[in-house]
Scaffold this motif. Structure first.
Motif, PDB file in Angstrom:
ATOM      1  N   VAL A  52       0.824  -1.205   0.000  1.00 37.92           N
ATOM      2  CA  VAL A  52       0.000   0.000   0.000  1.00 37.92           C
ATOM      3  C   VAL A  52       0.860   1.258   0.000  1.00 37.92           C
ATOM      4  O   VAL A  52       1.971   1.274   0.533  1.00 37.92           O
ATOM      5  N   VAL A  53       0.309   2.262  -0.607  1.00 39.21           N
ATOM      6  CA  VAL A  53       0.876   3.601  -0.591  1.00 39.21           C
ATOM      7  C   VAL A  53      -0.193   4.496   0.034  1.00 39.21           C
ATOM      8  O   VAL A  53      -1.336   4.498  -0.427  1.00 39.21           O
ATOM      9  N   ILE A  54       0.178   5.201   1.082  1.00 40.74           N
ATOM     10  CA  ILE A  54      -0.743   6.134   1.723  1.00 40.74           C
ATOM     11  C   ILE A  54      -0.340   7.545   1.315  1.00 40.74           C
ATOM     12  O   ILE A  54       0.826   7.917   1.440  1.00 40.74           O
ATOM     13  N   VAL A  55      -1.305   8.304   0.814  1.00 43.24           N
ATOM     14  CA  VAL A  55      -1.071   9.693   0.431  1.00 43.24           C
ATOM     15  C   VAL A  55      -1.988  10.558   1.284  1.00 43.24           C
ATOM     16  O   VAL A  55      -3.207  10.417   1.219  1.00 43.24           O
ATOM     17  N   LEU A  56      -1.374  11.400   2.096  1.00 43.33           N
ATOM     18  CA  LEU A  56      -2.151  12.245   2.992  1.00 43.33           C
ATOM     19  C   LEU A  56      -2.312  13.629   2.375  1.00 43.33           C
ATOM     20  O   LEU A  56      -1.340  14.245   1.951  1.00 43.33           O
ATOM     21  N   HIS A  57      -3.550  14.081   2.311  1.00 41.02           N
ATOM     22  CA  HIS A  57      -3.887  15.407   1.784  1.00 41.02           C
ATOM     23  C   HIS A  57      -4.333  16.279   2.952  1.00 41.02           C
ATOM     24  O   HIS A  57      -4.987  15.793   3.878  1.00 41.02           O
ATOM     25  N   GLN A  58      -4.010  17.562   2.879  1.00 39.96           N
ATOM     26  CA  GLN A  58      -4.327  18.467   3.990  1.00 39.96           C
ATOM     27  C   GLN A  58      -4.545  19.881   3.454  1.00 39.96           C
ATOM     28  O   GLN A  58      -3.824  20.327   2.571  1.00 39.96           O
ATOM     29  N   GLN A  59      -5.536  20.564   4.010  1.00 41.08           N
ATOM     30  CA  GLN A  59      -5.762  21.957   3.639  1.00 41.08           C
ATOM     31  C   GLN A  59      -4.604  22.825   4.080  1.00 41.08           C
ATOM     32  O   GLN A  59      -3.903  22.497   5.027  1.00 41.08           O
ATOM     33  N   GLN A  88       8.043  -3.050   6.772  1.00 40.93           N
ATOM     34  CA  GLN A  88       8.185  -1.704   6.208  1.00 40.93           C
ATOM     35  C   GLN A  88       8.272  -1.724   4.686  1.00 40.93           C
ATOM     36  O   GLN A  88       8.022  -0.708   4.040  1.00 40.93           O
ATOM     37  N   ASN A  89       8.587  -2.862   4.109  1.00 40.07           N
ATOM     38  CA  ASN A  89       8.646  -2.996   2.650  1.00 40.07           C
ATOM     39  C   ASN A  89       7.268  -3.027   1.999  1.00 40.07           C
ATOM     40  O   ASN A  89       7.168  -2.960   0.781  1.00 40.07           O
ATOM     41  N   ARG A  90       6.227  -3.146   2.819  1.00 40.67           N
ATOM     42  CA  ARG A  90       4.869  -3.268   2.269  1.00 40.67           C
ATOM     43  C   ARG A  90       4.059  -1.986   2.356  1.00 40.67           C
ATOM     44  O   ARG A  90       2.896  -1.972   1.955  1.00 40.67           O
ATOM     45  N   ILE A  91       4.656  -0.908   2.866  1.00 46.40           N
ATOM     46  CA  ILE A  91       3.899   0.325   3.027  1.00 46.40           C
ATOM     47  C   ILE A  91       4.782   1.540   2.776  1.00 46.40           C
ATOM     48  O   ILE A  91       5.896   1.611   3.262  1.00 46.40           O
ATOM     49  N   GLU A  92       4.263   2.457   1.991  1.00 46.21           N
ATOM     50  CA  GLU A  92       4.926   3.725   1.726  1.00 46.21           C
ATOM     51  C   GLU A  92       3.978   4.839   2.143  1.00 46.21           C
ATOM     52  O   GLU A  92       2.757   4.645   2.163  1.00 46.21           O
ATOM     53  N   ALA A  93       4.534   6.005   2.434  1.00 45.32           N
ATOM     54  CA  ALA A  93       3.697   7.124   2.859  1.00 45.32           C
ATOM     55  C   ALA A  93       4.223   8.427   2.274  1.00 45.32           C
ATOM     56  O   ALA A  93       5.433   8.663   2.266  1.00 45.32           O
ATOM     57  N   TYR A  94       3.303   9.250   1.797  1.00 47.07           N
ATOM     58  CA  TYR A  94       3.645  10.531   1.200  1.00 47.07           C
ATOM     59  C   TYR A  94       2.673  11.600   1.667  1.00 47.07           C
ATOM     60  O   TYR A  94       1.508  11.313   1.944  1.00 47.07           O
ATOM     61  N   GLY A  95       3.148  12.811   1.711  1.00 47.14           N
ATOM     62  CA  GLY A  95       2.295  13.950   2.031  1.00 47.14           C
ATOM     63  C   GLY A  95       2.133  14.834   0.815  1.00 47.14           C
ATOM     64  O   GLY A  95       3.122  15.303   0.261  1.00 47.14           O
ATOM     65  N   ALA A  96       0.899  15.045   0.392  1.00 46.08           N
ATOM     66  CA  ALA A  96       0.626  15.889  -0.765  1.00 46.08           C
ATOM     67  C   ALA A  96       0.199  17.285  -0.352  1.00 46.08           C
ATOM     68  O   ALA A  96       0.047  18.156  -1.193  1.00 46.08           O
ATOM     69  N   GLY A  97      -0.008  17.469   0.961  1.00 45.55           N
ATOM     70  CA  GLY A  97      -0.399  18.787   1.443  1.00 45.55           C
ATOM     71  C   GLY A  97      -1.627  19.302   0.740  1.00 45.55           C
ATOM     72  O   GLY A  97      -2.600  18.587   0.553  1.00 45.55           O
ATOM     73  N   ALA A  98      -1.545  20.555   0.305  1.00 44.33           N
ATOM     74  CA  ALA A  98      -2.671  21.215  -0.361  1.00 44.33           C
ATOM     75  C   ALA A  98      -2.514  21.201  -1.877  1.00 44.33           C
ATOM     76  O   ALA A  98      -3.162  21.983  -2.568  1.00 44.33           O
ATOM     77  N   LEU A  99      -1.672  20.317  -2.403  1.00 42.18           N
ATOM     78  CA  LEU A  99      -1.441  20.287  -3.845  1.00 42.18           C
ATOM     79  C   LEU A  99      -2.654  19.823  -4.648  1.00 42.18           C
ATOM     80  O   LEU A  99      -2.762  20.134  -5.825  1.00 42.18           O
ATOM     81  N   SER A 100      -3.531  19.062  -4.056  1.00 41.45           N
ATOM     82  CA  SER A 100      -4.731  18.576  -4.751  1.00 41.45           C
ATOM     83  C   SER A 100      -5.972  18.968  -3.963  1.00 41.45           C
ATOM     84  O   SER A 100      -6.634  18.122  -3.373  1.00 41.45           O
ATOM     85  N   PRO A 101      -6.313  20.245  -3.940  1.00 41.35           N
ATOM     86  CA  PRO A 101      -7.414  20.694  -3.084  1.00 41.35           C
ATOM     87  C   PRO A 101      -8.760  20.069  -3.422  1.00 41.35           C
ATOM     88  O   PRO A 101      -9.586  19.881  -2.538  1.00 41.35           O
ATOM     89  N   SER A 102      -8.990  19.697  -4.674  1.00 42.23           N
ATOM     90  CA  SER A 102     -10.299  19.164  -5.045  1.00 42.23           C
ATOM     91  C   SER A 102     -10.613  17.828  -4.379  1.00 42.23           C
ATOM     92  O   SER A 102     -11.780  17.500  -4.182  1.00 42.23           O
TER      93      SER A 102
END
Length: 119
Positions: A52-59, A88-102
């Motif tokens: 899994v890849v987790i992408v966190l979005h935030q205002q 740890q080889n089965r999960i990645e995590a990224y922060g997209a911040g406010a780059l995708s507001p929609s």
């Protein structure tokens, strides 16, 4: 085009959406981080050949700050999943911040889980 399926109302099982689309909103995030962690752990335990890849979005109006904060939260979520026994080889995590507001759809924060075959 809104590419996030909102499963927060319980109308669709998030794992089914994830399996069909390859991505879904992580339920109970950020309201109940412990439940969100358990959901990811259960998913990875049920699908041992998946990653899994987790992408966190935030205002946020400050793009750099929102990216940094969302990355920290995403890494914390990843670390909590790893602490529950997931490699740890089965999960990645990224922060997209406010780059995708929609994708936020009026929310302050959400996490999207992307499912891939394990590499």
């Amino acid at each position: 085009m809104d590419w996030v399926v909102d499963t927060s109302d319980g109308s669709q099982d998030w794992v089914q959406v994830l399996l069909e689309q390859g991505y879904a909103v992580l339920p109970d995030w950020p309201e109940s981080p412990e439940t969100a962690v358990r959901s990811v752990v259960a998913l990875l335990n049920d699908y041992e050949n998946k990653h899994v890849v987790i992408v966190l979005h935030q205002q946020g109006r400050d793009i750099e700050l929102s990216i940094r904060q969302s990355r920290e939260l995403a890494l914390r979520l990843r670390d909590q999943v790893i602490a529950e026994g997931i490699s740890q080889n089965r999960i990645e995590a990224y922060g997209a911040g406010a780059l995708s507001p929609s994708v936020l759809g009026g929310r302050r924060q959400l996490a999207v889980v992307i499912l891939t075959d394990q590499e």
